[in-house]
Design an enzyme around this catalytic site. Sequence first.
Site, short mmCIF file in Angstrom:
data_model
loop_
_atom_site.label_atom_id
_atom_site.label_comp_id
_atom_site.label_asym_id
_atom_site.label_seq_id
_atom_site.Cartn_x
_atom_site.Cartn_y
_atom_site.Cartn_z
CG ASP A 14 -2.57 -0.76 1.19
OD1 ASP A 14 -2.43 -0.43 -0.21
OD2 ASP A 14 -2.52 -2.02 1.72
CG LEU A 15 2.77 2.34 3.94
CD1 LEU A 15 4.19 1.85 4.75
CD2 LEU A 15 2.45 3.85 4.21
#
Length: 411
Positions: free
Chosen positions: A186-187
């Site tokens: 996600d990051l």
Amino acid sequence: MNPTNTLSPASGPSTGPLTGYTVLDLTRALAGPHAGMMLGDLGARVIKVETPGTGDDTRSWGPPFVGPEDDRQATYFLSCNRNKESIALDLKSDQGRETLTELVRRSDALLENFRPGVLDRLGFSMEELQRINPRLVILSITGFGHDGPEAKRSGYDQIVQGEAGLMSLTGSGPDDPQRVGVPISDLLSGMYGAYGVLAALLEREKTGKGQVVRTSLLASVVGVHAFQGTRATVAGEVPRAQGNHHPSIAPYGLFACRGGNVQISVGSEKLWKALTDAFGIDASDPDFATNADRVHHREKLIGVIEDAFSAYDPATLLDKLNEAGVPAGKVRTLDEVYAWDQVKSQGLLLDVEHPVLGDITLPGPPLRFFDAATAQERTRTTHTAPPGLDADAEAIRAWLASEPAPAVGGN
């Protein structure tokens, strides 16, 4: 870069290279919100569009929750939504779609991480968004890519960490696959997405037109396979997890000492000599002659080093390693990290006033900006707390009513 609208007010005093730009954040969970937060950290006005009543999914992701019993706040939401404003819109209603259309007209970038086809069904296909605002840069983040045989799969971090091979590289050994301790896919997709938005805004300076930037959780992890990737594609090897030691450099990893452990990184023959000289390790051993030899005989090497380190507690050992010029460090818990003077000196903690929680401290942005001629720092220093659901709706609607939309196709 010239923003579409240079008059949009931020929710608080703002500096940074994207001051004057407006970003419309339709995302939820983590990947898209992280991209939006990065752009907000750079000074952009970020307007977060949320679902009425519930808002972003992460508002309910916990524990931990903090604050009063009747208005609990999820720390997860606080991690990825600073420097934003919130408006709740029902995009299935005519009024919600009309407001979104007006926001699109006045924005420089739009972020979305719906599953493929969802925006089309809401009446905001990529083609329609570009018709409304030809200068709009659109970031679209999906789980596995917007096309291809598995485009319709939902993307969740842990699933993608496994599917993209990261878990096969992480763990104590080949039979112990482990997830990274933060939602790294996600990051990374948020970071790649923000980087793509900036590139598209830069190109808009030459063309006057926006474009669609696409990335995915899958692509973000494959994009950071680094030397493990070429190990597979070029050398024909299948890398596997092997714990806390580097697969291509030795000694490089976590080593036990008396009452604890330390990490060392010996990435050159000069550093290897410094280590052997400082700790009386037999550098003439043919098993340790070169880095390749040391990698091949890693288990023997670990035993020799840990035997030499066994006479020292971690603090004393770190001092001795530092004196010898060998890169070393300890494994800190997060409370130790946030109490560390070096972290504070880098602006990695920031204080904001939250409407429910009062004064809180958040992990801060990782970029700093300086004037090249004077060395004076120009980093944004005033930040706003993650917003309450729909907290800025009145102000945003007042802005829409007072600010004429740019002409379609205008530069």
